[in-house]
Write an enzyme that holds these catalytic residues in place. Structure first.
Site, mmCIF file in Angstrom:
data_model
loop_
_atom_site.group_PDB
_atom_site.id
_atom_site.type_symbol
_atom_site.label_atom_id
_atom_site.label_comp_id
_atom_site.label_asym_id
_atom_site.label_seq_id
_atom_site.Cartn_x
_atom_site.Cartn_y
_atom_site.Cartn_z
ATOM 1 N N THR A 121 -9.799 -6.197 -7.666
ATOM 2 C CA THR A 121 -10.271 -6.802 -6.424
ATOM 3 C C THR A 121 -11.795 -6.796 -6.333
ATOM 4 O O THR A 121 -12.447 -5.884 -6.877
ATOM 5 C CB THR A 121 -9.691 -6.020 -5.220
ATOM 6 O OG1 THR A 121 -10.409 -6.357 -4.042
ATOM 7 C CG2 THR A 121 -9.796 -4.516 -5.406
ATOM 8 N N ASP A 122 -12.341 -7.762 -5.587
ATOM 9 C CA ASP A 122 -13.794 -7.758 -5.353
ATOM 10 C C ASP A 122 -14.200 -6.573 -4.481
ATOM 11 O O ASP A 122 -15.385 -6.248 -4.392
ATOM 12 C CB ASP A 122 -14.249 -9.085 -4.718
ATOM 13 C CG ASP A 122 -13.645 -9.367 -3.350
ATOM 14 O OD1 ASP A 122 -12.734 -8.624 -2.926
ATOM 15 O OD2 ASP A 122 -14.080 -10.335 -2.697
ATOM 16 N N GLU A 123 -13.210 -5.910 -3.861
ATOM 17 C CA GLU A 123 -13.561 -4.778 -2.991
ATOM 18 C C GLU A 123 -14.155 -3.608 -3.770
ATOM 19 O O GLU A 123 -14.752 -2.717 -3.179
ATOM 20 C CB GLU A 123 -12.336 -4.327 -2.179
ATOM 21 C CG GLU A 123 -11.938 -5.377 -1.167
ATOM 22 C CD GLU A 123 -10.920 -4.889 -0.146
ATOM 23 O OE1 GLU A 123 -11.021 -3.733 0.278
ATOM 24 O OE2 GLU A 123 -10.028 -5.677 0.198
ATOM 25 N N TYR A 145 -8.605 2.858 -1.030
ATOM 26 C CA TYR A 145 -7.976 1.753 -1.775
ATOM 27 C C TYR A 145 -8.920 1.230 -2.852
ATOM 28 O O TYR A 145 -8.575 1.195 -4.039
ATOM 29 C CB TYR A 145 -7.573 0.616 -0.826
ATOM 30 C CG TYR A 145 -7.334 -0.709 -1.540
ATOM 31 C CD1 TYR A 145 -6.307 -0.840 -2.487
ATOM 32 C CD2 TYR A 145 -8.140 -1.820 -1.299
ATOM 33 C CE1 TYR A 145 -6.096 -2.044 -3.166
ATOM 34 C CE2 TYR A 145 -7.932 -3.023 -1.967
ATOM 35 C CZ TYR A 145 -6.914 -3.131 -2.902
ATOM 36 O OH TYR A 145 -6.710 -4.317 -3.577
ATOM 37 N N LYS A 149 -8.747 1.388 -6.988
ATOM 38 C CA LYS A 149 -8.801 0.203 -7.859
ATOM 39 C C LYS A 149 -9.972 0.322 -8.836
ATOM 40 O O LYS A 149 -9.841 -0.022 -10.014
ATOM 41 C CB LYS A 149 -8.931 -1.080 -7.027
ATOM 42 C CG LYS A 149 -7.722 -1.425 -6.171
ATOM 43 C CD LYS A 149 -6.472 -1.691 -6.980
ATOM 44 C CE LYS A 149 -6.552 -2.932 -7.842
ATOM 45 N NZ LYS A 149 -5.259 -3.161 -8.569
HETATM 46 N N1 LIG Z 1 -3.902 -9.465 -1.735
HETATM 47 C C1 LIG Z 1 -5.158 -9.686 -2.045
HETATM 48 O O1 LIG Z 1 -5.883 -10.379 -1.313
HETATM 49 C C2 LIG Z 1 -5.750 -9.143 -3.322
HETATM 50 C C3 LIG Z 1 -7.044 -9.533 -3.674
HETATM 51 C C4 LIG Z 1 -7.566 -9.078 -4.891
HETATM 52 C C5 LIG Z 1 -6.835 -8.259 -5.703
HETATM 53 N N2 LIG Z 1 -5.580 -7.865 -5.315
HETATM 54 C C6 LIG Z 1 -4.850 -7.014 -6.249
HETATM 55 O O2 LIG Z 1 -3.762 -7.780 -6.722
HETATM 56 C C7 LIG Z 1 -2.632 -6.943 -6.950
HETATM 57 C C8 LIG Z 1 -1.429 -7.468 -6.181
HETATM 58 O O3 LIG Z 1 -1.777 -7.498 -4.797
HETATM 59 P P1 LIG Z 1 -0.718 -7.983 -3.702
HETATM 60 O O4 LIG Z 1 -1.479 -8.415 -2.519
HETATM 61 O O5 LIG Z 1 0.267 -8.887 -4.339
HETATM 62 O O6 LIG Z 1 -0.019 -6.594 -3.371
HETATM 63 P P2 LIG Z 1 1.404 -6.299 -2.698
HETATM 64 O O7 LIG Z 1 1.185 -5.057 -1.917
HETATM 65 O O8 LIG Z 1 1.953 -7.506 -2.039
HETATM 66 O O9 LIG Z 1 2.347 -6.005 -3.962
HETATM 67 C C9 LIG Z 1 2.217 -4.869 -4.748
HETATM 68 C C10 LIG Z 1 3.458 -4.796 -5.613
HETATM 69 O O10 LIG Z 1 3.355 -3.624 -6.444
HETATM 70 C C11 LIG Z 1 4.595 -2.914 -6.377
HETATM 71 N N3 LIG Z 1 4.307 -1.497 -6.635
HETATM 72 C C12 LIG Z 1 3.600 -0.639 -5.861
HETATM 73 N N4 LIG Z 1 3.547 0.573 -6.449
HETATM 74 C C13 LIG Z 1 4.224 0.469 -7.625
HETATM 75 C C14 LIG Z 1 4.498 1.371 -8.676
HETATM 76 N N5 LIG Z 1 4.082 2.651 -8.639
HETATM 77 N N6 LIG Z 1 5.216 0.927 -9.744
HETATM 78 C C15 LIG Z 1 5.664 -0.357 -9.795
HETATM 79 N N7 LIG Z 1 5.431 -1.248 -8.810
HETATM 80 C C16 LIG Z 1 4.720 -0.848 -7.746
HETATM 81 C C17 LIG Z 1 5.115 -3.178 -4.979
HETATM 82 O O11 LIG Z 1 6.526 -2.932 -4.882
HETATM 83 C C18 LIG Z 1 4.765 -4.640 -4.795
HETATM 84 O O12 LIG Z 1 5.755 -5.483 -5.347
HETATM 85 C C19 LIG Z 1 -3.062 -5.536 -6.539
HETATM 86 O O13 LIG Z 1 -3.427 -4.830 -7.688
HETATM 87 C C20 LIG Z 1 -4.250 -5.764 -5.641
HETATM 88 O O14 LIG Z 1 -5.148 -4.680 -5.706
HETATM 89 C C21 LIG Z 1 -5.025 -8.287 -4.149
#
Ligand SMILES: NC(=O)c1ccc[n+]([C@@H]2O[C@H](COP(=O)([O-])OP(=O)(O)OC[C@H]3O[C@@H](n4cnc5c(N)ncnc54)[C@H](O)[C@@H]3O)[C@@H](O)[C@H]2O)c1
Length: 290
Positions: A121-123, A145, A149
């Protein structure tokens, strides 16, 4: 190619699985997901069972990861605890999954001699007052968080440098689109507006975020998986930079509600004020495709 998509039952992960199957007619995917509150089997509904297999399990458990990886030629890791507010009240789960779980996947990638693409993430860059982040900006996470990351990202770099693992990172800005768990700003505000409930806005709502449609994110991640160089970081952002209050106002307008539903609540520690990413990264993605 058969890809292990960790966290593929979540918001971005499930969009990625859809994209991968549509973009590569021969591709198959094995999803490894713990199915936490944020992961749902329904997020994969309608996909060809011949091409998508779901393994329920924890990325932090070596005994689960090893067999799940059999026959896979790459890992794309979306699995994470992702909600900033939850990381303030229970950070332990974030460190366990986002740092330790990433380490377990990297060890497995190293053993198997395959690519590990870390979705970050950009965070991790923290807040910015002027200008934009680039891939070489220092990491300065504000919340447990983003610190977790950043820890995962540093482990990816370490496995690249120490063990020559074919590892690389995508850092995306704020994604929006279908199947996002309604604790995040956009789905929460849409549901509240439709129900006529208050829309909570942290502080003055002037925190600026770069908003990225989730299918664009999935496409960028796949491009990096296919063409990215090991050891590199790729920022992925879009042209839509908006303060949160503006996003909320648009949702009210689209749902036919008025601004009396806006409820300003105290901003909590760990929330970045502004984040912006230089769009040079988009140019990098196009040149990778060629
Ligand atoms: N949502 C955003 O805007 C955003 C932006 C940039 C980066 N990200 C990154 O992208 C990725 C996905 O984000 P998202 O928004 O889809 O998240 P989300 O919370 O919707 O999904 C996370 C998924 O990971 C699974 N999970 C959690 N812990 C686990 C574990 N120990 N083992 C196996 N599975 C596990 C959950 O069941 C879920 O399906 C993350 O790594 C997040 O940091 C998200």
């Amino acid at each position: 190619m058969n890809v292990l998509v960790a966290g593929g039952a979540g918001f971005i992960g499930s969009a990625y699985v859809r994209h991968r199957l549509a973009a590569h007619p021969d591709a198959t995917v094995r999803v490894l997901d713990k199915l936490t509150y944020a992961g749902r089997v329904e997020n994969l509904r309608g996909l060809d069972p011949e091409r998508v297999e779901l393994v329920e399990g924890d990325i932090a458990d070596t005994e689960v990861v090893k067999p799940a990886l059999e026959g896979c030629e790459a890992i794309v890791n979306f699995a994470a605890e992702t909600h900033v507010d939850r990381s303030i009240t229970s950070p332990g789960e974030f460190i366990q999954t986002d740092v330790y779980g990433t380490f377990v996947l990297l060890e497995a990638a190293r053993d198997a001699g395959i690519r590990h693409l870390q979705v970050s993430t950009d965070e991790v860059y923290g807040s910015i007052v002027d200008g934009s982040f680039t891939e070489t900006s220092p990491l300065d996470p504000s919340s447990p968080y983003s610190a977790s990351k950043a820890g995962g990202d540093l482990m990816v770099g370490a496995y690249r440098n120490t063990h020559d693992v074919d590892a690389l990172i995508v850092r995306a800005s704020n994604n929006y689109g279908p199947r996002q768990y309604p604790e995040k700003l956009i789905p929460l505000c849409i549901l509240n507006a439709l129900a006529g409930d208050p829309l909570p806005v942290y502080g003055d709502g002037m925190q600026v975020r770069n908003w990225l449609w989730v299918d664009d994110s999935a496409s960028a991640i796949d491009t990096v998986l296919e063409f990215g160089r090991a050891g590199e970081v790729y920022n992925v952002g879009g042209p839509d930079e908006l303060p949160n209050i503006e996003v909320v106002r648009r949702i009210l307008e689209l749902t036919g509600r008025d601004e009396s539903l806006i409820e300003h609540v105290a901003d909590c520690l760990g929330h970045d004020r502004d984040s912006a990413m230089r769009l040079a990264s988009a140019v990098v993605l196009y040149s990778l495709r060629r």
